[in-house]
Motif scaffolding. Sequence first.
Motif, mmCIF file in Angstrom:
data_model
loop_
_atom_site.group_PDB
_atom_site.id
_atom_site.type_symbol
_atom_site.label_atom_id
_atom_site.label_comp_id
_atom_site.label_asym_id
_atom_site.label_seq_id
_atom_site.Cartn_x
_atom_site.Cartn_y
_atom_site.Cartn_z
ATOM 1 N N GLU A 38 0.838 -1.196 0.000
ATOM 2 C CA GLU A 38 0.000 0.000 0.000
ATOM 3 C C GLU A 38 0.875 1.248 0.000
ATOM 4 O O GLU A 38 1.806 1.372 0.786
ATOM 5 N N GLY A 39 0.548 2.196 -0.885
ATOM 6 C CA GLY A 39 1.339 3.422 -0.951
ATOM 7 C C GLY A 39 0.943 4.286 -2.129
ATOM 8 O O GLY A 39 0.525 3.784 -3.168
ATOM 9 N N GLY A 40 1.059 5.602 -1.954
ATOM 10 C CA GLY A 40 0.730 6.537 -3.023
ATOM 11 C C GLY A 40 -0.722 6.496 -3.428
ATOM 12 O O GLY A 40 -1.072 6.855 -4.548
ATOM 13 N N GLY A 41 -1.585 6.034 -2.516
ATOM 14 C CA GLY A 41 -3.008 5.925 -2.822
ATOM 15 C C GLY A 41 -3.412 4.549 -3.314
ATOM 16 O O GLY A 41 -4.590 4.197 -3.293
ATOM 17 N N GLN A 42 -2.442 3.751 -3.791
ATOM 18 C CA GLN A 42 -2.757 2.419 -4.315
ATOM 19 C C GLN A 42 -2.874 1.411 -3.173
ATOM 20 O O GLN A 42 -2.029 1.377 -2.280
ATOM 21 N N ILE A 43 -3.903 0.578 -3.224
ATOM 22 C CA ILE A 43 -4.088 -0.458 -2.211
ATOM 23 C C ILE A 43 -2.973 -1.492 -2.300
ATOM 24 O O ILE A 43 -2.363 -1.683 -3.352
ATOM 25 N N ARG A 110 -4.773 -7.439 -8.762
ATOM 26 C CA ARG A 110 -3.602 -6.657 -9.158
ATOM 27 C C ARG A 110 -3.796 -6.049 -10.543
ATOM 28 O O ARG A 110 -3.505 -4.867 -10.776
ATOM 29 N N ALA A 111 -4.281 -6.847 -11.496
ATOM 30 C CA ALA A 111 -4.440 -6.354 -12.862
ATOM 31 C C ALA A 111 -5.407 -5.179 -12.918
ATOM 32 O O ALA A 111 -5.134 -4.150 -13.547
ATOM 33 N N GLN A 112 -6.541 -5.307 -12.243
ATOM 34 C CA GLN A 112 -7.539 -4.235 -12.289
ATOM 35 C C GLN A 112 -7.080 -2.996 -11.525
ATOM 36 O O GLN A 112 -7.375 -1.865 -11.922
ATOM 37 N N THR A 113 -6.357 -3.195 -10.433
ATOM 38 C CA THR A 113 -5.802 -2.053 -9.705
ATOM 39 C C THR A 113 -4.787 -1.322 -10.570
ATOM 40 O O THR A 113 -4.750 -0.083 -10.612
ATOM 41 N N THR A 114 -3.973 -2.088 -11.287
ATOM 42 C CA THR A 114 -2.984 -1.512 -12.197
ATOM 43 C C THR A 114 -3.646 -0.650 -13.262
ATOM 44 O O THR A 114 -3.211 0.473 -13.542
ATOM 45 N N LEU A 115 -4.714 -1.158 -13.857
ATOM 46 C CA LEU A 115 -5.430 -0.386 -14.878
ATOM 47 C C LEU A 115 -6.009 0.898 -14.301
ATOM 48 O O LEU A 115 -5.935 1.971 -14.922
ATOM 49 N N ILE A 143 -6.624 4.291 -5.142
ATOM 50 C CA ILE A 143 -6.645 3.435 -6.321
ATOM 51 C C ILE A 143 -6.900 2.004 -5.872
ATOM 52 O O ILE A 143 -6.120 1.444 -5.093
ATOM 53 N N THR A 144 -7.999 1.414 -6.359
ATOM 54 C CA THR A 144 -8.365 0.044 -6.024
ATOM 55 C C THR A 144 -8.609 -0.730 -7.316
ATOM 56 O O THR A 144 -8.443 -0.200 -8.416
ATOM 57 N N ASP A 145 -9.060 -1.984 -7.173
ATOM 58 C CA ASP A 145 -9.401 -2.774 -8.353
ATOM 59 C C ASP A 145 -10.774 -2.413 -8.902
ATOM 60 O O ASP A 145 -11.149 -2.871 -9.983
ATOM 61 N N ILE A 232 -13.693 10.496 -10.420
ATOM 62 C CA ILE A 232 -13.677 9.034 -10.299
ATOM 63 C C ILE A 232 -13.452 8.405 -11.672
ATOM 64 O O ILE A 232 -14.076 8.793 -12.661
ATOM 65 N N VAL A 233 -12.559 7.422 -11.717
ATOM 66 C CA VAL A 233 -12.268 6.669 -12.936
ATOM 67 C C VAL A 233 -12.677 5.216 -12.709
ATOM 68 O O VAL A 233 -12.321 4.621 -11.694
#
Length: 250
Positions: A38-43, A110-115, A143-145, A232-233
């Motif tokens: 977790e960091g920079g807003g990403q789960i 992971r893939a959906q969070t990355t996108l 940022i989540t999935d 929101i994206v």
Amino acid sequence: MKTEKIYYKNQFQTFCEAVLIEKTENGLIFDKSVAYPEGGGQIGDVGVLIRCKDGFQIPFYNTTKIKGRNLFLSDFPSIKVENQIVHHIESNYEFQKEEKFLIKLDSVKRAQTTLHHSGLHLALMVLEDMFPGIDKKIAGAKITDKYGRLDFSIEFKFSPEQIANIESRCNEYIDKNIPINIFSHPEENEALYWKCDSYIVPCGGTHCENTKDLVGIKIKRKSIGKTSERLIVELPFNEEFFNLYGDSND
């Protein structure tokens, strides 16, 4: 001892064998990991830890980072590098140091969070062109999935027409199949930048490699106060992109 961050070398690697170096109150620390903390807003990543000697499986429900070295560069935000990564588990299992485990990710998450992380950058790229300096008004990020969001401290609300314009312009970039590049600061390997077209922003999260992976992007907004606005994206499941996360340990 720091944790070797395999996701910086190959973010599509979904599992690795690792050695347990420390057990903390919150979880387990290994000599290396494919799990993004977790960091920079990403789960943080989730997944399962499989003990190599007997196949015993333990789910880990979050990944965070601790310790590390403070990095101060004149042209990069202050961050910590060379961290240890904690894989959070719920039960108080007994383990011995230097036991070997297989760390395996929930690769769909992971893939959906990355996108969603790259999609959020793309939206901000368009937004900064429409409202120069709005990046200085960012008050929070997540940022989540399921979604990516940015909160802004601003005195106005995004109109339906502006939101439609952001989405339309994002789709123009997506249709152009523009490469997305991640590269390091010349003085520090863990100080990373995200680049799309001529837009560059500091970011150490996980990302797709081309705007074409962001097909189906949807942009929304939400009022969260008199002087606060949320962008929101949302992105659908992308099977072609997910297939990059094969069961490879190379």
